[in-house]
Design a protein around this motif. Structure first.
Motif, short mmCIF file in Angstrom:
data_model
loop_
_atom_site.label_atom_id
_atom_site.label_comp_id
_atom_site.label_asym_id
_atom_site.label_seq_id
_atom_site.Cartn_x
_atom_site.Cartn_y
_atom_site.Cartn_z
N LEU A 282 17.24 17.70 -12.05
CA LEU A 282 17.24 16.51 -12.19
C LEU A 282 17.19 15.32 -12.10
CD1 LEU A 282 16.70 18.02 -7.83
CD2 LEU A 282 19.12 18.04 -8.87
N ILE A 283 17.89 14.35 -12.01
CA ILE A 283 17.67 13.13 -12.95
C ILE A 283 17.62 11.94 -11.50
CG2 ILE A 283 18.42 11.17 -14.59
CD1 ILE A 283 19.68 13.99 -16.11
N PRO A 284 16.64 11.35 -11.56
CA PRO A 284 16.07 9.97 -10.38
C PRO A 284 17.10 9.05 -11.42
CG PRO A 284 14.28 11.67 -11.00
CD PRO A 284 14.96 11.64 -11.81
N GLU A 292 26.80 -0.27 -9.53
CA GLU A 292 26.07 -0.37 -8.08
C GLU A 292 25.09 1.13 -7.28
OE1 GLU A 292 26.59 -3.26 -5.57
OE2 GLU A 292 26.98 -3.54 -7.51
N PHE A 293 25.47 1.95 -8.02
CA PHE A 293 24.87 2.90 -7.48
C PHE A 293 23.03 3.27 -7.15
CE2 PHE A 293 28.49 4.41 -9.56
CZ PHE A 293 28.99 5.60 -8.85
N LYS A 294 23.23 3.67 -6.10
CA LYS A 294 21.64 3.88 -5.61
C LYS A 294 21.14 4.84 -6.39
CE LYS A 294 21.53 -0.86 -4.49
NZ LYS A 294 21.60 -0.91 -5.73
N LYS A 295 19.72 4.97 -6.41
CA LYS A 295 18.85 6.02 -6.79
C LYS A 295 18.70 6.93 -5.18
CE LYS A 295 14.73 5.47 -8.40
NZ LYS A 295 13.77 4.99 -8.74
N THR A 296 18.66 8.14 -5.54
CA THR A 296 18.43 8.80 -4.00
C THR A 296 17.21 8.87 -4.02
OG1 THR A 296 19.98 10.22 -4.28
CG2 THR A 296 18.10 11.42 -3.26
N ASP A 297 16.59 8.62 -2.79
CA ASP A 297 14.85 8.66 -2.79
C ASP A 297 14.06 10.37 -3.23
OD1 ASP A 297 14.95 6.56 -1.02
OD2 ASP A 297 15.81 7.74 0.41
N ARG A 298 12.81 10.00 -3.29
CA ARG A 298 11.97 10.31 -3.71
C ARG A 298 11.82 12.49 -3.33
NH1 ARG A 298 10.63 12.23 -8.75
NH2 ARG A 298 9.36 13.73 -9.01
N ASN A 299 12.06 12.10 -1.31
CA ASN A 299 11.88 12.55 -0.09
C ASN A 299 12.83 13.68 -0.21
OD1 ASN A 299 9.52 12.36 0.10
ND2 ASN A 299 10.09 11.51 2.15
N LYS A 300 14.32 13.17 -0.31
CA LYS A 300 15.67 13.59 -0.86
C LYS A 300 16.38 13.94 -1.63
CE LYS A 300 19.82 13.54 1.37
NZ LYS A 300 20.91 12.66 1.77
N ILE A 301 15.21 13.81 -3.21
CA ILE A 301 15.37 14.67 -4.19
C ILE A 301 14.98 15.80 -4.22
CG2 ILE A 301 14.78 14.90 -6.91
CD1 ILE A 301 15.32 11.93 -6.52
N MET A 302 13.52 15.93 -3.69
CA MET A 302 12.77 17.24 -3.60
C MET A 302 13.71 17.60 -1.83
SD MET A 302 10.50 17.22 -5.72
CE MET A 302 9.67 18.22 -6.05
N HIS A 303 14.02 17.82 -1.78
CA HIS A 303 15.28 18.04 0.05
C HIS A 303 16.07 18.97 -0.85
CE1 HIS A 303 17.03 19.43 3.30
NE2 HIS A 303 17.88 19.50 3.04
N PHE A 304 16.72 18.33 -2.12
CA PHE A 304 17.75 18.72 -2.26
C PHE A 304 17.45 20.16 -4.05
CE2 PHE A 304 21.00 18.44 -6.21
CZ PHE A 304 22.55 18.27 -5.40
N TYR A 305 16.11 19.84 -3.64
CA TYR A 305 14.81 21.05 -5.16
C TYR A 305 14.77 22.03 -4.50
CZ TYR A 305 11.31 22.10 -7.85
OH TYR A 305 10.21 22.69 -8.22
#
Ligand code: SAH
Length: 340
Positions: A282-284, A292-305
């Motif tokens: 998973l790449i922040p 225009e794209f924004k990065k997913t928040d850290r918490n959400k990345i960990m949730h996806f993980y």
């Protein structure tokens, strides 16, 4: 011809044709990549006559190092090529060694919506020597050995297949930089015929696939190439690669806020790759000022993980490097051109 573009075998053949012993090639490689000399005249164990012939047939011109930008554990190099084009390489200090992200083309035609590199359409392929010199010059700048190379800079490696394979042969040679095949990673957006060709070569080099979406509808919006080679074909080619080579594959998945980071996407991704010897990286997302794209928040990345983990998928989150030095591919060239 630039001598840094010669594989050891080509150099051996060159010496055989010019009626010299082929072990000279090993001596020359030693001067080029171990002793790192700047001129043929410094190759002191090679006869004068041979040196003159080498000078006639080759040059050893370096690239032009235009700019170095450094942040914590990251250095970014902007190189000028002989025709005035520019490419960049990014060095990352990991705990396991120094890894260099190398460019393979000037510009890129793949046109991924989130990627800065594609803002400049492909001007040309890089020659093998232009990739080799990114590694050699980064080593010199750093004053330390580069242990890992990832082909994840500007360009699509499988759209410059022959030069890229030549480059890999050169940096992999035991008599040269000796970067182990398993420390080299080729990343592709999914050019299926080339994945097949690569499979046949049975190289020990790592393969990474830029996936970024778990279904065709979303993937085609993000990556034009998916309209040419849809997911089904990419996954079939990867399955075949795994079967033939017995290796692992990495799926890269950039986390784009509210685009591909939902729970449904995670579940769909898990079922897409279930049963494969693969892992997901998973790449922040590295935000750029143009896109225009924004990065997913850290918490959400960990949730996806977590969702992937619970579904028994091997998954890692890429360590973030260099957002302070705009290290997303293509960003340094872009900002240099605009005088920022
Ligand atoms: N063309 C090849 C290699 C170059 S891109 C490929 O597509 O794989 C290397 C990786 O960086 C790809 O996974 C790409 O999608 C990703 N990337 C591009 N722009 C990015 C950004 N702004 N932030 C994070 N990763 C990015």
């Amino acid at each position: 011809m630039n001598i840094y573009g010669m594989t050891l075998t080509e150099l051996e053949n060159y010496f055989l044709i010019t009626k010299k012993k082929k072990f000279k090639a090993i001596q020359v490689y030693d001067w080029l990549y171990k002793k790192k000399v700047n001129s043929f005249d410094e190759m002191s164990n090679i006869k004068k006559a041979v040196i003159s012939k080498l000078k006639e047939d080759f040059n050893m011109d370096r690239l032009n190092l235009l700019k170095v930008q450094s942040g914590k554990d990251v250095h970014k190099y902007l190189f000028g090529l002989t025709d005035g084009q520019k490419v960049e390489a990014v060095l990352m200090n990991h705990d396991y060694g120094n890894s260099l992200c190398v460019s393979t083309q000037v510009g890129c035609n793949m046109g991924c919506a989130f990627c800065e590199s594609g803002r400049l359409k492909k001007v040309r392929n890089l020659e093998a020597y232009e990739m080799v010199l990114q590694v050699l010059m980064a080593e010199e700048e750093l004053g330390d050995r580069i242990s890992h190379v990832v082909l994840m800079g500007i360009g699509e490696p499988f759209d410059n297949y022959d030069n890229v394979m030549k480059f890999i042969d050169i940096i992999n040679s035991d008599y040269g930089m000796a970067i182990g095949a398993r420390h080299i990673t080729v990343s592709t957006c999914g050019i299926v015929p080339k994945i097949k060709e690569f499979t046949k070569e049975k190289r020990q080099v790592n393969l990474a696939i830029s996936l970024h979406a778990p279904n065709d509808e979303l993937r085609s919006q993000l990556m034009h190439i998916n309209k040419v080679y849809p997911l089904k074909e990419v996954m079939a080619a990867v399955r075949d690669y795994l079967k033939v080579t017995n290796r692992k594959v990495t799926f890269e998945y950039i986390m784009l806020k509210d685009v591909n980071d939902s729970d449904e996407c995670a579940l769909e991704l898990a079922s897409l790759i279930r049963g494969m010897t693969a892992y997901v990286n998973l790449i922040p997302y590295n935000e750029t000022s143009h896109i225009e794209f924004k990065k997913t928040d850290r918490n959400k990345i960990m949730h996806f993980y977590d969702i992937l983990k619970r579904n028994k998928i091997n998954v890692t989150v890429r360590k973030e490097f260099g957002s302070e030095v705009s290290a997303a591919c293509g960003q340094l060239r872009s900002s240099y051109e605009e005088g920022r």
